[in-house]
Design a protein around this motif. Sequence first.
Motif, PDB file in Angstrom:
ATOM      1  N   VAL A  84     -36.396  12.150  23.063  1.00 36.12           N
ATOM      2  CA  VAL A  84     -37.605  11.564  22.476  1.00 36.12           C
ATOM      3  C   VAL A  84     -37.806  10.143  22.981  1.00 36.12           C
ATOM      4  O   VAL A  84     -38.924   9.744  23.356  1.00 36.12           O
ATOM      5  CB  VAL A  84     -37.537  11.581  20.936  1.00 36.12           C
ATOM      6  N   GLN A  85     -36.741   9.361  23.013  1.00 34.86           N
ATOM      7  CA  GLN A  85     -36.852   7.968  23.462  1.00 34.86           C
ATOM      8  C   GLN A  85     -37.318   7.876  24.911  1.00 34.86           C
ATOM      9  O   GLN A  85     -38.178   7.047  25.247  1.00 34.86           O
ATOM     10  CB  GLN A  85     -35.503   7.255  23.294  1.00 34.86           C
ATOM     11  N   LEU A  86     -36.758   8.714  25.770  1.00 39.22           N
ATOM     12  CA  LEU A  86     -37.147   8.699  27.170  1.00 39.22           C
ATOM     13  C   LEU A  86     -38.615   9.085  27.326  1.00 39.22           C
ATOM     14  O   LEU A  86     -39.374   8.452  28.076  1.00 39.22           O
ATOM     15  CB  LEU A  86     -36.259   9.662  27.965  1.00 39.22           C
ATOM     16  N   ASN A  87     -39.011  10.117  26.607  1.00 38.99           N
ATOM     17  CA  ASN A  87     -40.395  10.577  26.702  1.00 38.99           C
ATOM     18  C   ASN A  87     -41.368   9.527  26.192  1.00 38.99           C
ATOM     19  O   ASN A  87     -42.454   9.339  26.764  1.00 38.99           O
ATOM     20  CB  ASN A  87     -40.569  11.889  25.922  1.00 38.99           C
ATOM     21  N   MET A  88     -40.983   8.815  25.132  1.00 37.94           N
ATOM     22  CA  MET A  88     -41.888   7.817  24.564  1.00 37.94           C
ATOM     23  C   MET A  88     -42.074   6.632  25.509  1.00 37.94           C
ATOM     24  O   MET A  88     -43.145   6.012  25.543  1.00 37.94           O
ATOM     25  CB  MET A  88     -41.381   7.343  23.207  1.00 37.94           C
ATOM     26  N   ALA A 100     -54.427   5.582  25.166  1.00 37.55           N
ATOM     27  CA  ALA A 100     -54.052   6.551  24.117  1.00 37.55           C
ATOM     28  C   ALA A 100     -52.829   7.340  24.570  1.00 37.55           C
ATOM     29  O   ALA A 100     -52.590   7.507  25.769  1.00 37.55           O
ATOM     30  CB  ALA A 100     -55.209   7.489  23.819  1.00 37.55           C
ATOM     31  N   PHE A 101     -52.079   7.831  23.579  1.00 35.53           N
ATOM     32  CA  PHE A 101     -50.946   8.692  23.886  1.00 35.53           C
ATOM     33  C   PHE A 101     -51.445  10.093  24.244  1.00 35.53           C
ATOM     34  O   PHE A 101     -52.555  10.488  23.873  1.00 35.53           O
ATOM     35  CB  PHE A 101     -50.001   8.797  22.686  1.00 35.53           C
ATOM     36  N   GLU A 102     -50.597  10.834  24.948  1.00 31.80           N
ATOM     37  CA  GLU A 102     -50.904  12.222  25.263  1.00 31.80           C
ATOM     38  C   GLU A 102     -49.952  13.136  24.502  1.00 31.80           C
ATOM     39  O   GLU A 102     -48.835  12.746  24.175  1.00 31.80           O
ATOM     40  CB  GLU A 102     -50.756  12.463  26.771  1.00 31.80           C
ATOM     41  N   LYS A 103     -50.394  14.352  24.257  1.00 33.27           N
ATOM     42  CA  LYS A 103     -49.538  15.310  23.561  1.00 33.27           C
ATOM     43  C   LYS A 103     -48.336  15.651  24.433  1.00 33.27           C
ATOM     44  O   LYS A 103     -48.445  15.751  25.646  1.00 33.27           O
ATOM     45  CB  LYS A 103     -50.321  16.576  23.209  1.00 33.27           C
ATOM     46  N   SER A 104     -47.187  15.797  23.783  1.00 38.09           N
ATOM     47  CA  SER A 104     -45.954  16.091  24.506  1.00 38.09           C
ATOM     48  C   SER A 104     -45.242  17.275  23.866  1.00 38.09           C
ATOM     49  O   SER A 104     -44.770  17.199  22.731  1.00 38.09           O
ATOM     50  CB  SER A 104     -45.033  14.863  24.499  1.00 38.09           C
ATOM     51  N   THR A 105     -45.164  18.370  24.624  1.00 39.22           N
ATOM     52  CA  THR A 105     -44.434  19.550  24.144  1.00 39.22           C
ATOM     53  C   THR A 105     -42.953  19.250  24.008  1.00 39.22           C
ATOM     54  O   THR A 105     -42.285  19.722  23.080  1.00 39.22           O
ATOM     55  CB  THR A 105     -44.626  20.728  25.121  1.00 39.22           C
ATOM     56  N   GLN A 106     -42.432  18.431  24.921  1.00 37.24           N
ATOM     57  CA  GLN A 106     -41.011  18.088  24.885  1.00 37.24           C
ATOM     58  C   GLN A 106     -40.658  17.343  23.611  1.00 37.24           C
ATOM     59  O   GLN A 106     -39.649  17.627  22.959  1.00 37.24           O
ATOM     60  CB  GLN A 106     -40.654  17.237  26.108  1.00 37.24           C
ATOM     61  N   VAL A 107     -41.486  16.366  23.239  1.00 40.96           N
ATOM     62  CA  VAL A 107     -41.239  15.616  22.004  1.00 40.96           C
ATOM     63  C   VAL A 107     -41.384  16.536  20.797  1.00 40.96           C
ATOM     64  O   VAL A 107     -40.592  16.454  19.845  1.00 40.96           O
ATOM     65  CB  VAL A 107     -42.211  14.423  21.885  1.00 40.96           C
ATOM     66  N   ILE A 137     -47.851  14.520  19.069  1.00 45.55           N
ATOM     67  CA  ILE A 137     -47.526  15.900  18.723  1.00 45.55           C
ATOM     68  C   ILE A 137     -48.581  16.449  17.777  1.00 45.55           C
ATOM     69  O   ILE A 137     -49.295  15.701  17.103  1.00 45.55           O
ATOM     70  CB  ILE A 137     -46.134  16.018  18.059  1.00 45.55           C
ATOM     71  N   GLU A 138     -48.671  17.763  17.737  1.00 45.87           N
ATOM     72  CA  GLU A 138     -49.555  18.439  16.799  1.00 45.87           C
ATOM     73  C   GLU A 138     -48.746  18.842  15.580  1.00 45.87           C
ATOM     74  O   GLU A 138     -47.517  18.765  15.571  1.00 45.87           O
ATOM     75  CB  GLU A 138     -50.170  19.671  17.456  1.00 45.87           C
ATOM     76  N   GLU A 139     -49.448  19.305  14.556  1.00 46.39           N
ATOM     77  CA  GLU A 139     -48.745  19.804  13.382  1.00 46.39           C
ATOM     78  C   GLU A 139     -47.896  20.987  13.804  1.00 46.39           C
ATOM     79  O   GLU A 139     -48.375  21.929  14.431  1.00 46.39           O
ATOM     80  CB  GLU A 139     -49.732  20.222  12.304  1.00 46.39           C
ATOM     81  N   MET A 140     -46.615  20.922  13.476  1.00 43.32           N
ATOM     82  CA  MET A 140     -45.676  21.911  13.980  1.00 43.32           C
ATOM     83  C   MET A 140     -45.446  23.027  12.980  1.00 43.32           C
ATOM     84  O   MET A 140     -45.322  22.792  11.791  1.00 43.32           O
ATOM     85  CB  MET A 140     -44.342  21.241  14.329  1.00 43.32           C
ATOM     86  N   MET A 141     -45.393  24.246  13.525  1.00 42.76           N
ATOM     87  CA  MET A 141     -45.036  25.384  12.698  1.00 42.76           C
ATOM     88  C   MET A 141     -43.540  25.349  12.441  1.00 42.76           C
ATOM     89  O   MET A 141     -42.752  24.959  13.304  1.00 42.76           O
ATOM     90  CB  MET A 141     -45.404  26.693  13.405  1.00 42.76           C
ATOM     91  N   ASN A 142     -43.152  25.760  11.263  1.00 39.04           N
ATOM     92  CA  ASN A 142     -41.729  25.799  10.919  1.00 39.04           C
ATOM     93  C   ASN A 142     -41.071  26.940  11.676  1.00 39.04           C
ATOM     94  O   ASN A 142     -41.428  28.101  11.499  1.00 39.04           O
ATOM     95  CB  ASN A 142     -41.565  26.004   9.408  1.00 39.04           C
ATOM     96  N   ASP A 143     -40.126  26.618  12.557  1.00 40.60           N
ATOM     97  CA  ASP A 143     -39.434  27.662  13.309  1.00 40.60           C
ATOM     98  C   ASP A 143     -38.085  27.967  12.705  1.00 40.60           C
ATOM     99  O   ASP A 143     -37.117  28.249  13.391  1.00 40.60           O
ATOM    100  CB  ASP A 143     -39.302  27.289  14.787  1.00 40.60           C
TER     101      ASP A 143
END
Length: 211
Positions: A84-88, A100-107, A137-143
């Motif tokens: 997360v830190q690297l991606n941010m 603006a920030f972009e959506k990140s699947t990795q984060v 990030i988007e609202e995440m589904m509970n996995d």
Amino acid sequence: MNLFNRKKPEEIVREWDRALNREQRKIDRELQQSKRQVQKMEADCKKMAKKNQVDAAKVLARQVIQGRKGMNRLHQTKANINSVQLNMKQQMAMAKVSGAFEKSTQVMKAMSKLVRVPEVMKTMQELQREMMKSGVIEEMMNDALDDALGDEDLEQETDDEVNKVLEEIISGQLDKMPTNSLPAQQSLDANVESEEEDEQALQERLQSLRS
């Protein structure tokens, strides 16, 4: 936290980075404590085996397994925080240009795991909300279902591991023990390499300790 409120991207990322660093230090302390506990349990397990108290030794071996798995989970938590830190930092560089920030699947994937780790859960849930507000990030589904499937064979796995871990802990000790500490008629060949022992040989070895 209320980080995304008229703040520049670099200010927001610095706030998040400080929070993540605090969690890293917390995890490091947990790891040190867990390491000491596991080492103590291993030493106690050796003592029980030396006294031929195999049932007690197996209980301790099971606890060693759980302790090691807990440490592995903490190491994975650190890896996810680092991700997360690297991606941010990459996000911050892009946000300076685009504003603006972009959506990140990795984060999103890393945060979905971090929010369920008890040691860091509270902070990660707060960061998750802030990242959703910022658009990372988007609202995440509970996995949790995936986790449940992954843990399906956990108990059986522990049962399969306990004898191997007990053998690992007492390995090298048997040839140092007094000969009268084991039944003469069931003495063991301590020179047999553990990787060459099949399940039947291992069971016979543990049975000789019980006798």
